[in-house]
Write an enzyme that holds these catalytic residues in place. Structure first.
Site, PDB file in Angstrom:
ATOM      1  N   GLU A 110       0.825  -1.204   0.000  1.00  0.00           N
ATOM      2  CA  GLU A 110       0.000   0.000   0.000  1.00  0.00           C
ATOM      3  C   GLU A 110       0.861   1.256   0.000  1.00  0.00           C
ATOM      4  O   GLU A 110       1.989   1.255   0.496  1.00  0.00           O
ATOM      5  CB  GLU A 110      -0.871   0.036   1.260  1.00  0.00           C
ATOM      6  CG  GLU A 110      -1.956  -0.989   1.246  1.00  0.00           C
ATOM      7  CD  GLU A 110      -2.855  -0.884   2.466  1.00  0.00           C
ATOM      8  OE1 GLU A 110      -4.065  -1.026   2.292  1.00  0.00           O
ATOM      9  OE2 GLU A 110      -2.353  -0.652   3.566  1.00  0.00           O
ATOM     10  N   CYS A 123       3.265   8.309   1.444  1.00  0.00           N
ATOM     11  CA  CYS A 123       3.863   7.326   2.347  1.00  0.00           C
ATOM     12  C   CYS A 123       3.989   6.036   1.547  1.00  0.00           C
ATOM     13  O   CYS A 123       2.991   5.505   1.067  1.00  0.00           O
ATOM     14  CB  CYS A 123       2.907   7.168   3.536  1.00  0.00           C
ATOM     15  SG  CYS A 123       3.364   5.850   4.662  1.00  0.00           S
ATOM     16  N   CYS A 130       6.986  -7.356   6.491  1.00  0.00           N
ATOM     17  CA  CYS A 130       8.119  -6.804   7.243  1.00  0.00           C
ATOM     18  C   CYS A 130       8.663  -7.893   8.158  1.00  0.00           C
ATOM     19  O   CYS A 130       7.907  -8.695   8.679  1.00  0.00           O
ATOM     20  CB  CYS A 130       7.655  -5.601   8.076  1.00  0.00           C
ATOM     21  SG  CYS A 130       9.007  -4.755   8.954  1.00  0.00           S
ATOM     22  N   CYS A 134       7.581  -6.269  15.143  1.00  0.00           N
ATOM     23  CA  CYS A 134       7.047  -5.442  16.232  1.00  0.00           C
ATOM     24  C   CYS A 134       5.621  -5.911  16.548  1.00  0.00           C
ATOM     25  O   CYS A 134       4.774  -5.964  15.652  1.00  0.00           O
ATOM     26  CB  CYS A 134       7.050  -3.965  15.851  1.00  0.00           C
ATOM     27  SG  CYS A 134       8.702  -3.372  15.423  1.00  0.00           S
ATOM     28  N   CYS A 137       2.387  -3.872  15.516  1.00  0.00           N
ATOM     29  CA  CYS A 137       2.253  -3.461  14.118  1.00  0.00           C
ATOM     30  C   CYS A 137       1.744  -4.639  13.295  1.00  0.00           C
ATOM     31  O   CYS A 137       2.331  -5.720  13.315  1.00  0.00           O
ATOM     32  CB  CYS A 137       3.610  -3.004  13.585  1.00  0.00           C
ATOM     33  SG  CYS A 137       3.599  -2.607  11.817  1.00  0.00           S
ATOM     34  N   GLY A 185       7.087  -2.361   5.643  1.00  0.00           N
ATOM     35  CA  GLY A 185       8.483  -2.760   5.514  1.00  0.00           C
ATOM     36  C   GLY A 185       9.459  -1.908   6.289  1.00  0.00           C
ATOM     37  O   GLY A 185       9.136  -0.816   6.757  1.00  0.00           O
ATOM     38  N   SER A 242      11.999   4.805  15.074  1.00  0.00           N
ATOM     39  CA  SER A 242      10.841   4.276  15.801  1.00  0.00           C
ATOM     40  C   SER A 242      11.315   3.727  17.137  1.00  0.00           C
ATOM     41  O   SER A 242      11.739   2.591  17.241  1.00  0.00           O
ATOM     42  CB  SER A 242      10.158   3.184  14.964  1.00  0.00           C
ATOM     43  OG  SER A 242       9.665   3.757  13.776  1.00  0.00           O
ATOM     44  N   LEU A 243      11.240   4.561  18.163  1.00  0.00           N
ATOM     45  CA  LEU A 243      11.811   4.188  19.464  1.00  0.00           C
ATOM     46  C   LEU A 243      10.796   3.430  20.332  1.00  0.00           C
ATOM     47  O   LEU A 243      11.049   2.324  20.763  1.00  0.00           O
ATOM     48  CB  LEU A 243      12.323   5.435  20.185  1.00  0.00           C
ATOM     49  CG  LEU A 243      13.354   5.168  21.279  1.00  0.00           C
ATOM     50  CD1 LEU A 243      14.648   4.637  20.693  1.00  0.00           C
ATOM     51  CD2 LEU A 243      13.635   6.432  22.098  1.00  0.00           C
ATOM     52  N   HIS A 244       9.689   4.051  20.618  1.00  0.00           N
ATOM     53  CA  HIS A 244       8.555   3.437  21.329  1.00  0.00           C
ATOM     54  C   HIS A 244       8.806   3.081  22.791  1.00  0.00           C
ATOM     55  O   HIS A 244       7.860   2.720  23.510  1.00  0.00           O
ATOM     56  CB  HIS A 244       8.010   2.216  20.581  1.00  0.00           C
ATOM     57  CG  HIS A 244       7.623   2.503  19.158  1.00  0.00           C
ATOM     58  ND1 HIS A 244       6.773   3.524  18.811  1.00  0.00           N
ATOM     59  CD2 HIS A 244       8.004   1.920  17.988  1.00  0.00           C
ATOM     60  CE1 HIS A 244       6.620   3.550  17.504  1.00  0.00           C
ATOM     61  NE2 HIS A 244       7.374   2.608  16.976  1.00  0.00           N
ATOM     62  N   ASN A 318      -2.691   2.827  16.877  1.00  0.00           N
ATOM     63  CA  ASN A 318      -3.796   2.310  16.078  1.00  0.00           C
ATOM     64  C   ASN A 318      -3.980   0.857  16.459  1.00  0.00           C
ATOM     65  O   ASN A 318      -3.074   0.055  16.264  1.00  0.00           O
ATOM     66  CB  ASN A 318      -3.422   2.347  14.593  1.00  0.00           C
ATOM     67  CG  ASN A 318      -3.824   3.636  13.942  1.00  0.00           C
ATOM     68  OD1 ASN A 318      -4.900   4.161  14.181  1.00  0.00           O
ATOM     69  ND2 ASN A 318      -2.950   4.144  13.094  1.00  0.00           N
ATOM     70  N   CYS A 361      -2.525  20.700  17.399  1.00  0.00           N
ATOM     71  CA  CYS A 361      -2.701  21.137  16.022  1.00  0.00           C
ATOM     72  C   CYS A 361      -1.659  22.161  15.585  1.00  0.00           C
ATOM     73  O   CYS A 361      -0.972  21.956  14.600  1.00  0.00           O
ATOM     74  CB  CYS A 361      -4.099  21.722  15.835  1.00  0.00           C
ATOM     75  SG  CYS A 361      -4.854  21.173  14.311  1.00  0.00           S
TER      76      CYS A 361
HETATM   77  N1  SAH Z   1       9.725  -0.044   9.593  1.00  0.00           N
HETATM   78  C1  SAH Z   1       9.811   1.379   9.663  1.00  0.00           C
HETATM   79  C2  SAH Z   1       8.793   2.138   8.843  1.00  0.00           C
HETATM   80  C3  SAH Z   1       7.346   1.690   8.843  1.00  0.00           C
HETATM   81  S1  SAH Z   1       6.297   1.987  10.200  1.00  0.00           S
HETATM   82  C4  SAH Z   1       9.720   1.822  11.101  1.00  0.00           C
HETATM   83  O1  SAH Z   1       9.333   1.029  11.950  1.00  0.00           O
HETATM   84  O2  SAH Z   1      10.076   2.964  11.401  1.00  0.00           O
HETATM   85  C5  SAH Z   1       6.042   3.693  10.396  1.00  0.00           C
HETATM   86  C6  SAH Z   1       5.727   4.047  11.847  1.00  0.00           C
HETATM   87  O3  SAH Z   1       4.446   3.572  12.288  1.00  0.00           O
HETATM   88  C7  SAH Z   1       6.741   3.457  12.792  1.00  0.00           C
HETATM   89  O4  SAH Z   1       7.135   4.422  13.713  1.00  0.00           O
HETATM   90  C8  SAH Z   1       5.937   2.357  13.447  1.00  0.00           C
HETATM   91  O5  SAH Z   1       6.480   1.994  14.680  1.00  0.00           O
HETATM   92  C9  SAH Z   1       4.568   2.981  13.551  1.00  0.00           C
HETATM   93  N2  SAH Z   1       3.501   2.024  13.817  1.00  0.00           N
HETATM   94  C10 SAH Z   1       3.423   0.743  13.435  1.00  0.00           C
HETATM   95  N3  SAH Z   1       2.280   0.177  13.878  1.00  0.00           N
HETATM   96  C11 SAH Z   1       1.612   1.125  14.550  1.00  0.00           C
HETATM   97  C12 SAH Z   1       0.367   1.147  15.250  1.00  0.00           C
HETATM   98  N4  SAH Z   1      -0.396   0.070  15.339  1.00  0.00           N
HETATM   99  N5  SAH Z   1      -0.001   2.300  15.808  1.00  0.00           N
HETATM  100  C13 SAH Z   1       0.762   3.408  15.707  1.00  0.00           C
HETATM  101  N6  SAH Z   1       1.944   3.442  15.083  1.00  0.00           N
HETATM  102  C14 SAH Z   1       2.378   2.311  14.515  1.00  0.00           C
END
Ligand code: SAH
Length: 401
Positions: A110, A123, A130, A134, A137, A185, A242-244, A318, A361
């Site tokens: 997509e 995007c 992938c 994670c 995701c 990916g 993407s730290l999280h 999400n 915003c």
């Molecule tokens: N693999 C790369 C790029 C794709 S994901 C990466 O991880 O950076 C793009 C972003 O969306 C990443 O920061 C990922 O962690 C985040 N993401 C993935 N699933 C998500 C979800 N369910 N809710 C919110 N963000 C999410």
């Protein structure tokens, strides 16, 4: 944390599957000129074909600068159709459009085009599926099907540029200004092809899309050697990490690549990249209720990032199918933002449902670089009826404040 959610292995090496037919966009300009010569045509025909490709022209009949007798043959050999649109889904009055593409082997990916008053961002996906596993995701949970070829990645951006130029998106004809690698990916696990894609995006028209380096964002889970390579190669694109989680203990479970390269190593690599480019990198942080949204983690993240050339982009999670996790409630989000800002870390919130958090915003509008959507793209098995994935699509930004 549910152990079952983290059971997938990390996969770096894509399964060996048939790559798509060769395409002009996979080749350097010199290689393309040679390929055309081998087809018995003068080398400059490669430049003519490139011009048509990057302008989004796919119909040989429109390539009137090529002799009619060879148009079909040249297009077939050099510009094979690699991306077949399966369907478009629109939101925000048509200004956000998601396209599901079928590749030559049936794999599905997509891309999402988002139009704002001042810019248009696409995007794009760099892999089918992938391998980074994670657990929050959906793409990560689906596993890796294969790497996309350079032409398959570039084609998504070219299609978006053409859609803008042709006025397919409400607001009249416009220009594609930004590309984010935030679709399906892990771009840095498909380095060489992503590298070629960057060249195509940044090369001025007619041999590329002519985007500005800072308008292209590469988002990564933290493949440290690849971040270092990007740095050495002097690419001044925008980096998103993407730290999280600020701590290794939690990040080991949320972003499994952390078991190989720790938070400190990833941030050190990103710091070096930022020093080279002179621009902030973006730290992506999906806020997950009671998992990574505690005030103490906000403080930990603030302490970690305050001395760095970084800003935080918070993404309310999400929800994905089969995941027990949910987005953080608004008060927890607000508290998290407040603590990061108090620590001196520039912070924005990306709203994935079109409703804003108070104060987010203006911040987002000011942070023009922060423009991606999280991909929770779900590859559909063949034969699934259109619309079956409703509700799990990519979240749209709402930052045009
Ligand atoms: N693999 C790369 C790029 C794709 S994901 C990466 O991880 O950076 C793009 C972003 O969306 C990443 O920061 C990922 O962690 C985040 N993401 C993935 N699933 C998500 C979800 N369910 N809710 C919110 N963000 C999410």
């Amino acid at each position: 944390m549910d152990d079952a959610m983290t059971a997938l292995p990390l996969v770096f090496d894509a399964p060996r599957r048939t790559q798509p037919p060769r395409h002009l966009a996979d080749l350097t300009r010199e290689e393309a000129r040679t390929a055309v010569t081998e087809l018995g045509q003068p080398a400059f025909r490669a430049d003519q074909l490139a011009r048509h490709f990057y302008a989004g022209v796919t119909d040989p009949a429109q390539m009137t600068d090529l002799p009619a007798a060879v148009r079909g043959e040249l297009t077939e050999a050099m510009l094979p159709g690699l991306l077949t649109p399966v369907r478009h889904q629109s939101a925000d009055g048509g200004r956000t459009r998601k396209t599901l593409w079928r590749l030559h082997d049936g794999a599905l990916v997509e891309s999402v085009l988002m139009r704002y008053p001042e810019r248009a961002t696409v995007c794009i996906s760099s892999q089918a599926g992938c391998g980074m596993a994670c657990p929050f995701c959906a793409t990560g949970q689906s596993g890796l099907t294969r790497n996309l070829s350079a032409a398959e990645i570039i084609g998504q951006a070219v299609a978006a540029a053409a859609a803008m130029a042709n006025g397919e998106i409400p607001g009249g004809p416009g220009r594609l200004s930004n590309v984010v690698f935030m679709g399906m990916g892990e771009p840095l696990a498909n380095y060489n092809r992503v590298r070629k894609t960057l060249d195509a995006l940044l090369t001025p028209a007619p041999h590329g899309l002519g985007l500005a380096q800072r308008s292209v964002t590469v988002s990564t889970v933290g493949v440290v050697p690849a971040i270092r390579r990007l740095t050495e190669e002097g690419l001044n694109v925008t980096l998103a990490v993407s730290l999280h989680a600020p701590d290794d203990e939690l990040r080991d479970t949320l972003v499994p690549i952390n078991t190989r390269w720790k938070v400190g190593e990833v941030l050190a690599a990103a710091d070096d990249f930022a020093r080279r480019t002179g621009r902030r990198y973006s730290v992506e942080y999906a806020l997950i209720r009671d998992v990574n949204d505690q005030p103490f983690r906000a403080d930990l993240l603030g302490k970690l990032l305050a001395p760095r050339l970084a800003h935080v982009n918070l993404i309310p999670l999400n929800p994905t199918p089969g995941s027990p996790w949910d987005a953080s409630p608004l008060p927890a989000q607000r508290e998290f933002v407040a603590r990061l800002r108090a620590a001196g870390v520039p912070t924005t919130v990306r709203d994935t449902r079109g409703s804003d958090i108070d104060g987010a915003c203006g911040q987002l509008a000011a942070a023009d670089q922060v423009d991606g959507v999280p991909s929770i793209a779900v590859p559909l098995p063949e034969g699934v009826p259109a619309g079956a994935e409703e509700g799990v699509g990519l979240g749209a930004e709402s930052d045009q404040g």
